[in-house]
Design an enzyme around this catalytic site. Sequence first.
Site, mmCIF file in Angstrom:
data_model
loop_
_atom_site.group_PDB
_atom_site.id
_atom_site.type_symbol
_atom_site.label_atom_id
_atom_site.label_comp_id
_atom_site.label_asym_id
_atom_site.label_seq_id
_atom_site.Cartn_x
_atom_site.Cartn_y
_atom_site.Cartn_z
ATOM 1 N N GLU A 123 0.820 -1.203 0.000
ATOM 2 C CA GLU A 123 0.000 0.000 0.000
ATOM 3 C C GLU A 123 0.864 1.268 0.000
ATOM 4 O OE1 GLU A 123 -3.535 -0.747 2.399
ATOM 5 O OE2 GLU A 123 -3.659 1.399 2.817
ATOM 6 N N LYS A 136 -13.096 2.348 -1.461
ATOM 7 C CA LYS A 136 -14.000 2.758 -0.373
ATOM 8 C C LYS A 136 -15.114 3.636 -0.948
ATOM 9 C CE LYS A 136 -10.870 2.820 3.690
ATOM 10 N NZ LYS A 136 -10.308 3.601 4.782
ATOM 11 N N HIS A 165 7.441 -26.563 0.182
ATOM 12 C CA HIS A 165 6.773 -27.651 -0.528
ATOM 13 C C HIS A 165 5.661 -27.115 -1.408
ATOM 14 C CE1 HIS A 165 8.984 -30.731 1.711
ATOM 15 N NE2 HIS A 165 9.025 -29.778 2.633
HETATM 16 O O1 PA5 Z 1 -3.026 1.985 5.830
HETATM 17 C C1 PA5 Z 1 -4.134 2.472 5.716
HETATM 18 O O2 PA5 Z 1 -4.323 3.692 5.897
HETATM 19 C C2 PA5 Z 1 -5.356 1.639 5.389
HETATM 20 O O3 PA5 Z 1 -5.071 0.344 5.035
HETATM 21 C C3 PA5 Z 1 -6.275 1.620 6.591
HETATM 22 O O4 PA5 Z 1 -5.637 1.039 7.687
HETATM 23 C C4 PA5 Z 1 -7.575 0.850 6.301
HETATM 24 O O5 PA5 Z 1 -8.148 1.260 5.105
HETATM 25 C C5 PA5 Z 1 -8.558 1.073 7.443
HETATM 26 O O6 PA5 Z 1 -8.778 2.437 7.625
HETATM 27 P P1 PA5 Z 1 -9.423 3.035 8.931
HETATM 28 O O7 PA5 Z 1 -8.478 2.870 10.059
HETATM 29 O O8 PA5 Z 1 -9.660 4.471 8.628
HETATM 30 O O9 PA5 Z 1 -10.689 2.275 9.152
#
Ligand code: PA5
Length: 476
Positions: free
Chosen positions: A302, A445, A331
Site C-alpha cells: 500500500e 472505499k 513444498h
Molecule cells: O493503511 C491504511 O491507511 C489503510 O489500510 C487503513 O488502515 C484501512 O483502510 C482502514 O482504515 P481506517 O483505520 O480508517 O478504518
Amino acid sequence: MNYKNVAWRKQMELKLDYNNMMKEYVGEKEGFSTKDISNSKKIVADAFDIVKRNRGKGMMGWTELPYNQKEIVADIIATAKDIKKKFDNFVVLGIGGSALGPIAVFQALCHLRHNELPKSKRKFPKLYVEDNVDPERMVALLDVLDLDKTIFNVVTKSGATSETMAQYLIIMDILKKRYGDKAKDHMIATTSESKGNLIKIAKQENLKTFYIPDGVGGRFSELCPVGLLPAAVVGIDIKELLAGAAYMDKLCKVKDVKKNPALISALLEYLAMKRGKNISVMMPYADSLKYIADWYCQLWGESLGKAVDNDGNEVFVGQTPVKALGVTDQHSQVQLYREGPFDKVITLIGVENYRKTVDISDGYADIPDVSFLCGHTMNELITAERKATEYALTTAHRLNYTITLPEVNAFTIGELLYLFEMETAFCGAMLNIDTFNQPGVEGGKNATYALFGRKGYEKTKAEMDAAPAKNQDYIC
Ligand code: PA5
C-alpha cells in the site's frame, strides 16, 4: 525488564545479511556490486535526508511513537488490567492497518494456541480480530462468544470505513438490546481525535476512547493504541515492544548505508525494482512470525504501489508483496522461486533461538532414510531447512537476503516492525512517491459508498452506472 540492560539490548540486535544480493554470491548477472552501492550515493543521501527532515512531521508522526506515549501507555496498561479482571474475550473490529498489526504481534508474542488454552494457563483474555464483513464469520463469532464476558474494540482512524462501521453497528445494536445503558461498558473506541464519525459516536455513546495520532496512518499504527491496547490485553509487554522500536530507530539514524539496515535493504530493493524485480517475498521461518509477513504485505504494497510520483509523473511503481512461510512453502512456492521468472527478491527471516526445543525421537534404526533425523531437534531441522533454501536460491542466482532475530520477544518484534517501517519510508523516498497516501484504497472505499447510496457520492454512483454493461458472451 531485560530491555533496560545495555548488554542484553545489544544481544537482541537483529542482523541483516545481504551477501546473497551481491554478485560474488548470487552471480554476475543477477547480483549487485559494491560499485552499484557506491554509485547510489546520491539517491541514498537524498532519501536519508528526506526521511530525517520529515521525522515526526506530516504523515511521519509514527517515528515518534517509541518516545512520546508515556501517559497513553500507562492508560493502556491500566485499561488492560481492568479488562483482564472483567472479561474473557477481547474482540477487535477493524480492517487493514487497524487489524493486521494486532494479529501479527499477537501471533508473534503469545502462545501459538492462546485462545485454545484453558483460562488457568492462558491468564489473559482471548483475542479475536475481525477484519472482514463475511456474514458467516460474524455469526460464527457470535456463536462462540459469551457476551457477558466480552469487550469489543472498534478501531478505525477515519471512522468512515464501511466494513468496520458495519461491524460496529451490528455489535452495538446487540449490546444495547442486551445491556441497555451499560452497553458502553462492552465497547472501546480507537480513532482519530479530530476527524471522522467514530469520534462523534464515541462521544455520543460515552465510550472509553483511545486516539490515533494525526500523523500515523493505518499501516504505520501498530505502535500506537491501535496495536498497543490489544497487545497489553493479552499480556504483552508493550514497553518492551516500544523499546525495541526505539533501538531500531537508533540504527536507522546512521547515515552510512552499510551500517543502517533499513537504508541498505531499501536501496537493494530499489535497485532490484529498477531491474524489474517486481515481487517481494517475505518468508519467515517461524509460525510465530507468519502474520508479520501479512502485515508487511500491507505496509510494502500500500505504501509503494503508486501510479504517480511526487512530481505528478505517471510511474506505476511498487513491488507485489507475497507472504510465504518456511518451511511450509518450501513444498509449494519455492519451486517457483527457484526456477520461475527472475522477478523476485526473497527475504528470509530466521530465528537463532526458538523459545521451545523439541527432540526428534529415536526409532527405525534399520531404515537409515528415516533414522538420519534421530538425535536431532526440530530446531536444528527448521534452521537447516532455512539454510538449505538460502543455498538453493543462491545457487539458482535468485536475489535473497536474511534477517535474523536472536529470539522472538517483544523487543525484537519492536525492532522488526520498526525496521520494515523505516525501510518502507526510505524506499518510498528513493522512488520519489508519496509513501503515506493510499488513493487506490480510497477509490474502492468511495465506490462502496456510492453503491450503498451514501450522500455525497452521487457522482461516483452515476459514473458507475454509466460504465459499460457486462457482455454475457464473456460469461460462461
Ligand atoms: O493503511 C491504511 O491507511 C489503510 O489500510 C487503513 O488502515 C484501512 O483502510 C482502514 O482504515 P481506517 O483505520 O480508517 O478504518
